[in-house]
Design an enzyme around this catalytic site. Structure first.
Site, short mmCIF file in Angstrom:
data_model
loop_
_atom_site.label_atom_id
_atom_site.label_comp_id
_atom_site.label_asym_id
_atom_site.label_seq_id
_atom_site.Cartn_x
_atom_site.Cartn_y
_atom_site.Cartn_z
CB SER A 132 -0.72 0.31 1.23
OG SER A 132 -1.90 0.87 1.74
CE1 TYR A 134 -4.42 -2.46 4.91
CE2 TYR A 134 -3.33 -0.44 4.82
CZ TYR A 134 -3.88 -1.26 3.72
OH TYR A 134 -4.01 -1.73 3.18
P1 NAD Z 1 -11.65 -5.94 -0.68
O1 NAD Z 1 -12.37 -5.59 0.97
O2 NAD Z 1 -12.84 -4.76 -1.32
O3 NAD Z 1 -11.08 -7.04 -0.99
C1 NAD Z 1 -10.51 -7.61 0.47
C2 NAD Z 1 -10.94 -9.40 0.15
O4 NAD Z 1 -9.63 -10.25 0.55
C3 NAD Z 1 -12.08 -10.01 0.31
O5 NAD Z 1 -13.00 -10.62 -0.56
C4 NAD Z 1 -11.86 -10.55 1.80
O6 NAD Z 1 -13.12 -11.43 1.55
C5 NAD Z 1 -10.19 -11.21 1.27
N1 NAD Z 1 -10.09 -11.15 2.79
C6 NAD Z 1 -10.15 -11.04 3.68
N2 NAD Z 1 -9.79 -11.57 4.76
C7 NAD Z 1 -9.43 -13.10 4.48
C8 NAD Z 1 -8.46 -14.28 4.63
N3 NAD Z 1 -7.57 -13.80 6.34
N4 NAD Z 1 -8.27 -15.40 3.43
C9 NAD Z 1 -8.98 -14.85 2.60
N5 NAD Z 1 -9.49 -13.76 2.55
C10 NAD Z 1 -9.58 -12.85 3.06
O7 NAD Z 1 -9.82 -4.97 -0.52
P2 NAD Z 1 -9.54 -4.39 -1.68
O8 NAD Z 1 -9.77 -3.41 -1.61
O9 NAD Z 1 -9.90 -5.24 -2.58
O10 NAD Z 1 -8.12 -4.87 -1.09
C11 NAD Z 1 -7.29 -5.63 -1.88
C12 NAD Z 1 -5.52 -5.34 -1.60
O11 NAD Z 1 -5.48 -4.00 -1.47
C13 NAD Z 1 -5.55 -5.30 0.35
O12 NAD Z 1 -4.07 -5.50 0.86
C14 NAD Z 1 -5.41 -4.20 0.94
O13 NAD Z 1 -5.04 -3.50 1.61
C15 NAD Z 1 -4.69 -3.52 -0.76
N6 NAD Z 1 -4.63 -1.98 -0.21
C16 NAD Z 1 -6.09 -1.37 -0.71
C17 NAD Z 1 -6.57 -0.05 -0.88
C18 NAD Z 1 -7.46 0.45 -1.41
O14 NAD Z 1 -7.86 2.07 -1.16
N7 NAD Z 1 -8.80 -0.54 -0.90
C19 NAD Z 1 -5.23 0.66 -0.88
C20 NAD Z 1 -4.02 1.00 -0.72
C21 NAD Z 1 -3.32 -1.22 -0.46
#
Ligand code: NAD
Length: 256
Positions: free
Chosen positions: A142, A156
């Site tokens: 991130s 986080y």
């Molecule tokens: P999201 O919440 O839409 O999707 C995350 C998915 O991971 C969900 O489907 C959830 O069920 C699954 N998940 C959670 N815990 C789990 C576990 N223990 N085992 C298996 N699956 C699990 O989030 P996103 O925005 O698509 O984020 C994806 C990645 O991107 C994450 O690592 C997040 O930290 C990172 N990220 C997101 C953003 C943002 O702004 N959305 C920014 C920077 C980084």
């Protein structure tokens, strides 16, 4: 068809970046092992299949090493090997704030999914890729791994810094085995994870002022970057942190 004939395991495919990437990789010819703890994962696999792609759903908790081992085992059993692993599942908990207030359970859960989950994914990916002549591992970090925020989520942020550190080390260790390991650092995105957290226009604006492009990113834009890292287009890249963040980590003063 940049992933024609490749097998890709992706975690967190139930929504957001993982879902978008499963659809994109399948459209580029990959066979997808879609891993998530949520039931919505079945919906992603159905979407891939409706679009003419090939995918299976695996229910697994990435913070559980046995679950992760079983998921990677399915990739080899069903599709005969593994070429790409996208360790993308992550959580950001509501009561994760500053170093004083954030409780131990929140720290442990966050580290369990975001650090141990990625480490387990790398471990089993390396083992499978060794048997298959190499591959590409992508870990989702991130922008908060690179810049501090006065709106803290300390567990986080620490977990994402760890993702960058372990990505670099794995990249160096496995560089001569034809296994590449890179991090993808998204900026703030228009996904369920962030939008449910920034639930007022004021909270959204507090963040957007720091993004030179003045908008949140889209999950599809992360899928494009993940495709680059997964494919041979990035064949001379390993140990890198690909920042796809609208300019956020490059900025001091942003446009009015
Ligand atoms: P999201 O919440 O839409 O999707 C995350 C998915 O991971 C969900 O489907 C959830 O069920 C699954 N998940 C959670 N815990 C789990 C576990 N223990 N085992 C298996 N699956 C699990 O989030 P996103 O925005 O698509 O984020 C994806 C990645 O991107 C994450 O690592 C997040 O930290 C990172 N990220 C997101 C953003 C943002 O702004 N959305 C920014 C920077 C980084």
């Amino acid at each position: 068809m940049r992933l024609q004939g490749k097998v890709a395991l992706i975690t967190g495919t139930g929504s957001g970046i993982g879902r978008a990437t499963a659809l994109r990789f399948a459209a580029e010819g990959a066979q997808i092992v879609a891993v998530d703890i949520a039931d919505s994962n079945e919906g992603t696999v159905a979407e891939v299949q409706r679009a003419g792609g090939e995918a299976i759903a695996v229910h697994a908790d990435v913070s559980d090493d046995a679950d992760v081992a079983a998921a990677f085992g399915r990739a080899e059993d069903v599709y005969g090997g593994l070429d790409v692993a996208f360790n993308n599942a992550g959580i950001m908990l509501d009561d994760d704030t500053d170093a004083i207030a954030t409780g131990e359970e929140t720290i442990d859960r966050t580290f369990g999914v975001n650090i141990k989950g990625v480490l387990y994914g790398c471990r089993h990916a390396v083992e499978a890729m060794r048997r298959h002549g190499g591959g590409s591992i992508i870990n989702t970090a991130s922008f908060v791994a690179s810049v501090g925020a006065a709106t803290p989520q300390i567990a986080y942020t620490a977990s994402k810094g760890a993702v960058l550190a372990l990505t670099r080390e794995l990249a160096v260790v496995h560089a001569r085995e034809n296994i590449r390991v890179n991090a993808l650092s998204p900026g703030p995105l228009q996904t369920e994870m962030l939008m449910s957290f920034l639930d007022t226009p004021e909270k959204k604006q507090r963040r957007l002022v720091h993004v030179p492009m003045g908008r949140f990113g889209e999950a599809d834009e992360m899928a494009s970057a993940a495709l680059f890292l997964a494919s041979d287009d990035s064949s001379y890249m390993t140990g890198a942190n690909l920042q796809v963040d609208g300019g956020l980590t490059a900025a001091y003063v942003t446009p009015e």
